[in-house]
Scaffold this motif. Structure first.
Motif, PDB file in Angstrom:
ATOM      1  N   LEU A  35       3.948 -22.106   1.698  1.00  0.00           N
ATOM      2  CA  LEU A  35       3.113 -22.131   0.292  1.00  0.00           C
ATOM      3  C   LEU A  35       2.221 -20.759   0.565  1.00  0.00           C
ATOM      4  O   LEU A  35       2.120 -20.104  -0.691  1.00  0.00           O
ATOM      5  N   LEU A  36       1.530 -20.392   1.414  1.00  0.00           N
ATOM      6  CA  LEU A  36       0.837 -19.321   1.609  1.00  0.00           C
ATOM      7  C   LEU A  36       1.471 -17.966   1.640  1.00  0.00           C
ATOM      8  O   LEU A  36       0.919 -17.128   0.896  1.00  0.00           O
ATOM      9  N   GLN A  37       2.730 -18.160   2.417  1.00  0.00           N
ATOM     10  CA  GLN A  37       3.440 -16.836   2.118  1.00  0.00           C
ATOM     11  C   GLN A  37       3.778 -16.611   0.848  1.00  0.00           C
ATOM     12  O   GLN A  37       3.943 -15.366   0.647  1.00  0.00           O
ATOM     13  N   LYS A  42       3.816 -13.168  -4.133  1.00  0.00           N
ATOM     14  CA  LYS A  42       3.811 -12.909  -5.459  1.00  0.00           C
ATOM     15  C   LYS A  42       2.427 -12.049  -5.632  1.00  0.00           C
ATOM     16  O   LYS A  42       2.535 -11.150  -6.678  1.00  0.00           O
ATOM     17  N   MET A  43       1.406 -11.889  -4.750  1.00  0.00           N
ATOM     18  CA  MET A  43       0.365 -10.960  -5.059  1.00  0.00           C
ATOM     19  C   MET A  43       0.679  -9.623  -4.510  1.00  0.00           C
ATOM     20  O   MET A  43      -0.188  -8.741  -4.670  1.00  0.00           O
ATOM     21  N   ASN A  44       1.666  -9.181  -3.848  1.00  0.00           N
ATOM     22  CA  ASN A  44       2.198  -8.164  -3.388  1.00  0.00           C
ATOM     23  C   ASN A  44       1.163  -7.602  -2.166  1.00  0.00           C
ATOM     24  O   ASN A  44       1.022  -6.362  -2.349  1.00  0.00           O
ATOM     25  N   VAL A  45       0.860  -8.501  -1.234  1.00  0.00           N
ATOM     26  CA  VAL A  45       0.007  -8.336  -0.302  1.00  0.00           C
ATOM     27  C   VAL A  45       0.979  -7.671   0.953  1.00  0.00           C
ATOM     28  O   VAL A  45       2.041  -8.472   1.015  1.00  0.00           O
ATOM     29  N   VAL A  46       0.626  -6.826   1.460  1.00  0.00           N
ATOM     30  CA  VAL A  46       1.543  -6.212   2.611  1.00  0.00           C
ATOM     31  C   VAL A  46       0.974  -6.616   3.996  1.00  0.00           C
ATOM     32  O   VAL A  46      -0.360  -7.021   3.989  1.00  0.00           O
ATOM     33  N   SER A  47       1.774  -6.845   5.025  1.00  0.00           N
ATOM     34  CA  SER A  47       1.227  -7.093   6.359  1.00  0.00           C
ATOM     35  C   SER A  47       0.473  -5.888   6.970  1.00  0.00           C
ATOM     36  O   SER A  47       0.326  -4.893   6.458  1.00  0.00           O
TER      37      SER A  47
END
Length: 83
Positions: A35-37, A42-47
């Motif tokens: 769910l968090l991933q 969706k928020m375009n967060v990068v590692s």
């Protein structure tokens, strides 16, 4: 569905799963991770690794740009000198 509804629904589902006992802890953790991933994607967060790689590329590019600016200033100064 707005965000507060999503979070309250998520909290209700988590409470129901937790009340079923400790046997499903791994299942809860796996579902939370998925769910968090999904939300992060969706928020375009990068590692962090990808961010660090982009910072390194930016630093190299900035260094090359500064070297080229210095070279341009030197060549411009040479052209401006009377012969």
């Amino acid at each position: 569905m707005n965000k507060p509804d999503l979070f309250s629904q998520f909290a209700q589902q988590a409470s129901r799963l937790i009340s079923q006992g400790p046997d499903i802890q791994q299942d809860i953790e796996a579902k939370l991770q998925v769910l968090l991933q999904g939300a992060l994607n969706k928020m375009n967060v990068v590692s962090r690794d990808e961010y660090d790689a982009q910072v390194a590329v930016l630093n190299r590019t900035r260094a090359k740009l500064e070297a080229l600016e210095a070279q341009l200033a030197e060549l411009t100064a040479k052209l401006d000198q009377p012969s």
